[in-house]
Write an enzyme that holds these catalytic residues in place. Structure first.
Site, PDB file in Angstrom:
ATOM      1  N   CYS A 214       1.227   2.948   2.663  1.00  0.00           N
ATOM      2  CA  CYS A 214       1.314   3.312   1.250  1.00  0.00           C
ATOM      3  C   CYS A 214       2.783   3.306   0.765  1.00  0.00           C
ATOM      4  O   CYS A 214       3.363   2.254   0.601  1.00  0.00           O
ATOM      5  CB  CYS A 214       0.603   4.642   1.000  1.00  0.00           C
ATOM      6  SG  CYS A 214       0.144   4.906  -0.724  1.00  0.00           S
TER       7      CYS A 214
ATOM      8  N   HIS B  64      -4.767   4.138   3.309  1.00  0.00           N
ATOM      9  CA  HIS B  64      -4.485   5.173   4.308  1.00  0.00           C
ATOM     10  C   HIS B  64      -5.423   5.031   5.512  1.00  0.00           C
ATOM     11  O   HIS B  64      -6.574   5.461   5.453  1.00  0.00           O
ATOM     12  CB  HIS B  64      -4.639   6.565   3.681  1.00  0.00           C
ATOM     13  CG  HIS B  64      -3.539   6.881   2.729  1.00  0.00           C
ATOM     14  ND1 HIS B  64      -2.357   7.473   3.130  1.00  0.00           N
ATOM     15  CD2 HIS B  64      -3.401   6.642   1.408  1.00  0.00           C
ATOM     16  CE1 HIS B  64      -1.551   7.600   2.086  1.00  0.00           C
ATOM     17  NE2 HIS B  64      -2.164   7.099   1.034  1.00  0.00           N
TER      18      HIS B  64
ATOM     19  N   GLU C   1      -5.313   6.620   8.215  1.00  0.00           N
ATOM     20  CA  GLU C   1      -5.438   7.870   8.968  1.00  0.00           C
ATOM     21  C   GLU C   1      -6.597   8.754   8.510  1.00  0.00           C
ATOM     22  O   GLU C   1      -7.000   9.666   9.213  1.00  0.00           O
ATOM     23  CB  GLU C   1      -4.115   8.653   8.919  1.00  0.00           C
ATOM     24  CG  GLU C   1      -3.719   9.199   7.556  1.00  0.00           C
ATOM     25  CD  GLU C   1      -2.959   8.235   6.646  1.00  0.00           C
ATOM     26  OE1 GLU C   1      -2.251   8.709   5.762  1.00  0.00           O
ATOM     27  OE2 GLU C   1      -3.093   6.993   6.816  1.00  0.00           O
TER      28      GLU C   1
END
Length: 195
Positions: free
Chosen positions: A79, A167, A169
């Site tokens: 990002c 993202h 994660e």
């Protein structure tokens, strides 16, 4: 000396999640704020640049010299981190027409790279950004896009340098763990023997 991944934190609320995902791969990692970077020794096998709430276009944006990291070690920008690398290399980052927040379908264009191994051609990812990378330098190859984001993932040719606009994660990115595995184990060569 155990292998490690250095996570450079630009203030994202989910930086701790990146660390958790890396540790779930049995690889040691440390989070350091962007303005308190440790000395990078031989144990560091790769660097992850986190997301963050700032815009890379702000005068007071958190900045490090990403050009000094690239090419020496594998680097993954997530990002904000991906935008910072793009803009410092001469690309353009501009406000998105709409704030992109939520699920998006990622379309993988190139699967020949270690980083793109074992990924579906289409996969759900989680976006959370108000800026988009609109232009990348010639050496930045776009390797995945969504309907609204052309540069959803890139690879800098001739380097182990990658950027993701989404993202990986968070659990909403269905193949996020695979992306992180591909970077940490595939690209960085971490053995995954840390407990």
């Amino acid at each position: 000396m155990h292998q490690s991944i250095l996570i450079i934190d630009f203030g994202s609320q989910v930086t701790q999640l990146i660390a958790r995902r890396v540790r779930e791969l049995n690889v040691y990692c440390e989070i350091h704020p962007y303005n308190q970077l440790p000395e990078i020794n031989d144990s560091v096998k790769g660097i992850i640049l986190s997301g963050g709430p700032a815009s890379v276009r702000d005068d007071n944006a958190p900045i490090i010299d990403t050009l000094s990291l690239r090419g020496k070690l594998p680097v993954l920008g997530v990002c904000y981190g991906a935008q910072l690398m793009a803009i410092q290399a001469g690309g353009k980052v501009q406000p998105s027409r709409t704030r992109e927040y939520g699920r998006a379908m990622l379309s993988v264009k190139s699967r020949t790279d270690l980083f793109m191994n074992h990924l579906a051609e289409e996969s759900q990812v989680w976006m959370s950004h108000s800026d988009s990378i609109t232009d990348v330098p010639d050496s930045f190859k776009v390797i995945a896009s969504t309907a609204d984001v052309r540069v959803a993932a890139y690879h800098v040719e001739g380097e182990n340098t990658y950027g993701l606009q989404f993202h990986p994660e968070v659990v909403h990115s269905v193949e996020g763990r695979q992306f992180l595995h591909n970077f940490v184990v595939g690209v960085c060569g971490c053995r995954g023997d840390w407990a």
